[in-house]
Structure formats: structure tokens, C-alpha cells
Design a protein around this motif. Sequence first.
Motif, PDB file in Angstrom:
ATOM      1  N   ASP A 260       0.829  -1.208   0.000  1.00 45.63           N
ATOM      2  CA  ASP A 260       0.000   0.000   0.000  1.00 45.63           C
ATOM      3  C   ASP A 260       0.861   1.255   0.000  1.00 45.63           C
ATOM      4  O   ASP A 260       0.521   2.261  -0.649  1.00 45.63           O
ATOM      5  CB  ASP A 260      -0.923   0.008   1.222  1.00 45.63           C
ATOM      6  CG  ASP A 260      -2.065  -0.984   1.082  1.00 45.63           C
ATOM      7  OD1 ASP A 260      -2.284  -1.465  -0.045  1.00 45.63           O
ATOM      8  OD2 ASP A 260      -2.728  -1.289   2.095  1.00 45.63           O
ATOM      9  N   GLU A 261       1.962   1.195   0.725  1.00 48.68           N
ATOM     10  CA  GLU A 261       2.871   2.339   0.756  1.00 48.68           C
ATOM     11  C   GLU A 261       3.479   2.574  -0.624  1.00 48.68           C
ATOM     12  O   GLU A 261       3.578   3.717  -1.097  1.00 48.68           O
ATOM     13  CB  GLU A 261       3.971   2.085   1.791  1.00 48.68           C
ATOM     14  CG  GLU A 261       4.957   3.231   1.954  1.00 48.68           C
ATOM     15  CD  GLU A 261       4.312   4.507   2.479  1.00 48.68           C
ATOM     16  OE1 GLU A 261       4.838   5.598   2.187  1.00 48.68           O
ATOM     17  OE2 GLU A 261       3.274   4.408   3.170  1.00 48.68           O
ATOM     18  N   GLU A 262       3.863   1.480  -1.295  1.00 45.73           N
ATOM     19  CA  GLU A 262       4.409   1.601  -2.644  1.00 45.73           C
ATOM     20  C   GLU A 262       3.356   2.144  -3.611  1.00 45.73           C
ATOM     21  O   GLU A 262       3.653   2.981  -4.472  1.00 45.73           O
ATOM     22  CB  GLU A 262       4.904   0.236  -3.121  1.00 45.73           C
ATOM     23  CG  GLU A 262       6.128  -0.270  -2.365  1.00 45.73           C
ATOM     24  CD  GLU A 262       6.528  -1.665  -2.809  1.00 45.73           C
ATOM     25  OE1 GLU A 262       5.747  -2.275  -3.579  1.00 45.73           O
ATOM     26  OE2 GLU A 262       7.598  -2.149  -2.396  1.00 45.73           O
ATOM     27  N   LYS A 263       2.108   1.667  -3.461  1.00 42.59           N
ATOM     28  CA  LYS A 263       1.031   2.134  -4.339  1.00 42.59           C
ATOM     29  C   LYS A 263       0.775   3.625  -4.141  1.00 42.59           C
ATOM     30  O   LYS A 263       0.569   4.368  -5.106  1.00 42.59           O
ATOM     31  CB  LYS A 263      -0.247   1.336  -4.059  1.00 42.59           C
ATOM     32  CG  LYS A 263      -1.421   1.750  -4.927  1.00 42.59           C
ATOM     33  CD  LYS A 263      -2.656   0.937  -4.605  1.00 42.59           C
ATOM     34  CE  LYS A 263      -3.835   1.403  -5.449  1.00 42.59           C
ATOM     35  NZ  LYS A 263      -5.072   0.642  -5.152  1.00 42.59           N
ATOM     36  N   LYS A 264       0.783   4.062  -2.878  1.00 44.61           N
ATOM     37  CA  LYS A 264       0.543   5.474  -2.590  1.00 44.61           C
ATOM     38  C   LYS A 264       1.609   6.354  -3.239  1.00 44.61           C
ATOM     39  O   LYS A 264       1.316   7.406  -3.808  1.00 44.61           O
ATOM     40  CB  LYS A 264       0.525   5.701  -1.075  1.00 44.61           C
ATOM     41  CG  LYS A 264       0.114   7.114  -0.659  1.00 44.61           C
ATOM     42  CD  LYS A 264       0.022   7.230   0.849  1.00 44.61           C
ATOM     43  CE  LYS A 264      -0.476   8.621   1.254  1.00 44.61           C
ATOM     44  NZ  LYS A 264       0.392   9.692   0.748  1.00 44.61           N
ATOM     45  N   ASP A 268       0.801   9.124  -6.155  1.00 51.76           N
ATOM     46  CA  ASP A 268       1.247  10.517  -6.021  1.00 51.76           C
ATOM     47  C   ASP A 268       2.115  10.924  -7.202  1.00 51.76           C
ATOM     48  O   ASP A 268       1.996  12.041  -7.733  1.00 51.76           O
ATOM     49  CB  ASP A 268       2.018  10.696  -4.711  1.00 51.76           C
ATOM     50  CG  ASP A 268       1.122  10.533  -3.491  1.00 51.76           C
ATOM     51  OD1 ASP A 268      -0.115  10.649  -3.658  1.00 51.76           O
ATOM     52  OD2 ASP A 268       1.643  10.284  -2.389  1.00 51.76           O
ATOM     53  N   LEU A 269       2.983   9.998  -7.625  1.00 52.16           N
ATOM     54  CA  LEU A 269       3.854  10.292  -8.763  1.00 52.16           C
ATOM     55  C   LEU A 269       3.035  10.449 -10.039  1.00 52.16           C
ATOM     56  O   LEU A 269       3.290  11.344 -10.851  1.00 52.16           O
ATOM     57  CB  LEU A 269       4.885   9.170  -8.924  1.00 52.16           C
ATOM     58  CG  LEU A 269       5.850   9.312 -10.114  1.00 52.16           C
ATOM     59  CD1 LEU A 269       6.672  10.596  -9.994  1.00 52.16           C
ATOM     60  CD2 LEU A 269       6.760   8.089 -10.215  1.00 52.16           C
ATOM     61  N   MET A 546     -11.055  14.112  -1.144  1.00 51.56           N
ATOM     62  CA  MET A 546     -10.920  14.633  -2.500  1.00 51.56           C
ATOM     63  C   MET A 546      -9.983  13.757  -3.334  1.00 51.56           C
ATOM     64  O   MET A 546     -10.188  13.585  -4.541  1.00 51.56           O
ATOM     65  CB  MET A 546     -10.410  16.075  -2.460  1.00 51.56           C
ATOM     66  CG  MET A 546     -11.358  17.052  -1.767  1.00 51.56           C
ATOM     67  SD  MET A 546     -13.036  17.017  -2.444  1.00 51.56           S
ATOM     68  CE  MET A 546     -12.732  17.629  -4.100  1.00 51.56           C
ATOM     69  N   VAL A 547      -8.956  13.196  -2.682  1.00 52.56           N
ATOM     70  CA  VAL A 547      -8.069  12.258  -3.388  1.00 52.56           C
ATOM     71  C   VAL A 547      -8.849  11.013  -3.806  1.00 52.56           C
ATOM     72  O   VAL A 547      -8.708  10.513  -4.932  1.00 52.56           O
ATOM     73  CB  VAL A 547      -6.867  11.879  -2.499  1.00 52.56           C
ATOM     74  CG1 VAL A 547      -6.065  10.740  -3.139  1.00 52.56           C
ATOM     75  CG2 VAL A 547      -5.965  13.083  -2.278  1.00 52.56           C
TER      76      VAL A 547
END
Length: 680
Positions: A260-264, A268-269, A546-547
Motif C-alpha cells: 500500500d505504501e508503494e502504491k501510494k 502521487d507520482l 478529494m483524493v
Amino acid sequence: MPGFVGVSDFVDDTKEDFKNPTISSFAEKIPQLKKTVNILEETIDFDREGLSKLKKATKAIINSGNSHVENEMCLVRALERLGSVALSKEEPDIGAAFLKFSVVTKELSALMKTLMQSLNNLIMFPVDSLLKSELRGAKGELKKPFEKASKEYDVKYLKIEKEKKAQAKEVGMLRSEVYPSEVADEMEKERRMFQLQMCEYLLKFNDIKTKKGIELLQHLIEYYHAQHNFFKDGLKTIEHFGTYIEDLSKKLQGIRAKQDEEKKKLVDLRLLLRSAPDLDRNELLVQDKNAVYSLHQLQGDSSHGTTKTGYLLKKSEGKMRKVWQRRKCEVIDGFLSIFHADELKMPTKVNLLTCQIKPVPDDKKCFDLISYNRLYHFQTEQEQERDVWISVLVNCKEKQLSKAFQHTTNTNLNPSLQEYQKTLIKNVQLLPGNDKCCDCASKNDVTWMSLNFGILVCIHCSGIHRELGVHYSRIQSLTLDNLTPAQLLIARIMGNNTFNEVFEATVGDLKIKPDCSMDDRYEYIKAKYVARRYILHTTTNSQDLMVDLEQGIFNADICQVLQAWAEGADLGQSLPGTRFGETALHLAVLQYNPCALSIVEFLIQHMNPAALNHQIKTSNDDFRSATALHLCAWYDRRECMKLLLRIGCDYTIMNENGQTALDIAREKKHDECVKLVLLP
């Protein structure tokens, strides 16, 4: 039972007759014995029917069980493959888990296979043997030897009786009847055969009774023990596996958190890269995997008009051979009429609103018409004619579609629109959960729709929705009101199940029943829609909401958009991942996927009307101060433009270049958009 002779009575009477035939009363009981056989034969018929059904049900269980075992073995092989691949990718915990699940599944599958073998040996085989041996043959087959002996006895008795009466008449006597005891000696052979066949029949009946009663129950007891062992051994396997499951769950939580951290970070990128000033957002969307979808993949030459009559070669669908047949065709009012060789027959009418027109790349004279249930192949005589026919078909379809999405509701729909409307409503009713009321789960009269939520409710709940007011729920009838395709947009992708995943996430036992009182119904619906009491709050941070909304738009996920809005996301606010202040509506207008139009309609229905004309701030000269309507005109999003104009968006607003949406449509030569703006 009256008239029924038991086995003991039959044996005693037969033995007595065997010892003293002249004084025996056996002959007088023969009618009762015949009745007894008929009663027993009816019992056998019932048993044969019952055992046949039992055999059929058992066979079905065995077949489904064996099929289940085969499918589980396929699952085992798939799990083993996933485990091996994971191990080769240096994911030891994931790989070991897949392999462990494959081992457990294989053990459970072996237990099921053993149980099916027990069912076959203990139940199926004995029942099948009984039906093929003692109960073999048609109805009444078992008692035929007895009936033959009975008939021979009756014939001989009547013959002797007739002779006795004739002898009495010769000597001047009148004899009304002959007693069995008088003819006992003469009838002994026939009587003994009758007794023998009766005895044989009772023996066969006794065998059947034993096998279908006592022995079958004993087999069922054995099968019960087999089932007991199946569940006991299966439970042992699962309990032994349970310890590993607990450890695995903890490991998976850690792995999930890392992923999940990698996906976030990647999300964002992606948002950062999408907001780059030099990046063409529309080109990016066209390259998306869903970009192949468009309601208007073909553009027709408007100079050819919307009606045409002429001849086309249609490829026949014969089983033996396929030939081209010349047929008269007519395009008018949203239909293609294909006439038969016999002009007295009614032509076949194809609704263009439910079709796609597709040119054949390899043949410049051919094109295909793809309806929901058939593929039509057509060929023109000249290459230029194909383009004319395609243009007319597309133009006619566009004209009818424009009528369907026009600003005002037309109460006099032509046949093509009526058929299209019925098809849409039928598809909506087939969505998961739409067979029962979204609020009380009643299955009676679920023909009322909340247009702004896209859900179906019963007549009782629809009244409560009306009491809440149109600012909460806009109720229309599927049968009484003339709903346009635009009004069905949200319902086409929502469905009661999807909606309740959000609005009844925490309802539990509080959900009302179909027979609840109107007061309870009112309180529940008010709590559900006004207070939104039963939604699950995933975050308290408005920025995160909103995200989530932005991701829902990008993913074309109506459930995610609904969740964000239900938790309080402002649909008219600028999205955090956009660089120039685009709202959800701006983003949705640019999407290329089957759900985009429905999501645009949902946003329009639920956002602040003032936000419909929100202007973005961008360094791109073409899009400075552009509204959603400007984007529709620029990218030829005519369906979205129809929805925005219908809701009352201001088409006179100018961007920083002093252009209105009409000016942009004219500049880009998007004629359909120009017509929509100028439509009275």
C-alpha cells in the motif's frame, strides 16, 4: 385393511386346504386373495417410482461431487503454479502460502472423493440392482404368473359349474349355484397352481420389501457413518491448518502495508506527472486501454442526410451455403428496414440505436451492421455507395440519439426510441439487487426509480422519497413516466447492491422489512438518505476525501465516487492532484470509458449548481478560464455537452481568449456541438 389377507392367514388356509380339500374354506377366500395381490402391486408401483427418484437424485449428487473433486484438483494445480512462480520471484512467504493451500485443498478433495465412492457403493449400487432385477419391467409385470393361474382357475370353475347345472336340469332340477366344496377334487390341480403362484408372488414381494426397507436403511446408516468420518476428518484438517492461517494473516498484514505504501507513492507520482504543463491530457487518455470505447466511433457526412431507400446485397445465413441476395433497404426514423424477396411479407426492422455500423477493412464495398442479437453483412454495387450508406445510417442514428438526449422530454417517442428505452429499462432491472426494493427489500411493484441515485424502490418507499423532496431524491415510474435515456444514465451502472454497499454499510439488523409500518419506513429512509447514518466513514480528512474522489473519476468507479460524496466530498471543489484547479466534472468530461457519461450525470445531479460553470486556471492558452462546457466543445464531447446544456450550464461564458463554447466548436469544426448549443 378390509379385504386384505395377511401372509400368516394365507399360509394357514393353504395348509388346511392341502390336508382336507373337501372341507376347506380356501376357495371362498380366493376373491380376497386377488384383491390382496392388487393392493400389493400398487405398493410395488409406488416403491418403483420412489426408488427411481432416489436413484436419480443420488446419481446427480455423485456427478456433482466428482465434478467438484475435478475442479478442486484444477484449483490445486493452479495454486501450485502460483506458489512456484512466487518462490522463483523471491517471495518466500507468498509462495509457501499458495503451496500450503494447495496441500490442504488436495486433502479435502481426497475426502470428498472417498465420500462419493461410499455413496455410490452403499446407496447407488443396491438401488440400481433392485430396479434392474426384482422391480424390472413395466407396471404389473411381477403379477403376470399369478394372473395366469387365477384365470385358469376361473375358467375351469365356470366350466364345471356349467356342467353341474346342465346335469341337474336333465333330471328336472333347478340349480342356482355350485359350492366350491363340491368341486374340490376336480379343481385341485388349478387350485394348487393358484396357491403356488400366490406363494411365489408373496416371496418376491417379501424380497422387495426387505431390500427397499431394512437393507436400504442399513445402507443409509453406513453412509451416515461415512459422512460423519468425512466431516470429522475435514474438521481435523482445517483445525490443523488454522494455526498456520493465524500466522499467515499477520504476515500478510505486513506485506499489504508495504505494498500500500508503494502504491501510494506511485499514485502521487502519477498525479504529479499528469499535472505537468507540457503534457497533453487528452492524448494521454486516448492512449488508455479504455480509449477504444466511444458512442460515436464513426462520423457520417451530413450532406447525405438521414434517410435513404435503395438496394443492397445481404449475405444470407443459410446452414448449407451462404450467398449474397439483393434486397431493398430503407433508412428512416432510426430504423433500417430490410425487405424480403416476397414484398407481401413485412420487412425486418433493425433499431439503429442498438446497433454499431462497421466498415469491412478488406473490402471497400462491404460493411457490417452489428445488433444486440445478430450480425448483418451488406455489400454495395459501387465503392462510393458504401460511404453513402454508412453516412446515412450514422446520421440517422445520431439524429435519434440527439432526440433521446435533448433538453426537454418528448412524450411522443418514435418506435426506435421506444424500443431503445425499453431495452435500457430492462437492462437496469437486471442489475444485481434491482429485483427488490433498495430500502425495504420488497419484491412487489419495484418499478419506481430515484433518478439522481439510479436505484429502484417499491411503491411504498417511493412515497417516502417524495416526502423528502426532490433535493434528496427525484422519483419517477418506470411504467407510468416516459423516461429518457439521459434520465437512466446513473441507473445503468449503479444498481441497488452497489448503492447499498455504501449507504447501508453499517445498517446491520436495523434494515426495515417489507411489512414494516409507514412510520418506521419514514424514519429509516430519512436516516439513510438525509442523515446518511449507515455509511462507513473511511476518513475524517477532507483532503483524503478529494483524493478518493479523484481516483474514482480516473478509475471510472461509480461506487468510489458515491462513497466520497456520501462522506461529504465537495464535488465542485478543485481536486488536489490537478495543477490548474480542475473539478471532478472537468476530469470526468475528458474520460474515455463506458461509465464516463454516467459519472458526469451523477456529478451534475449532486454538485452545487454554481460549480457547473467553474473555470480552471491554466498556463495553456487554449484552456485559460475554461469551463466544462468549453472542454466539451474542444474535444467534441457531445453527449456530455447535452447533459450540461440540459441542466442549464451557461454557454455564453468566455474564456480568457474571449471565446464561448460555441466559438470553440465552430473553430474546431465540431458541427454536432454547434447544433446542440444553437438548439432552441
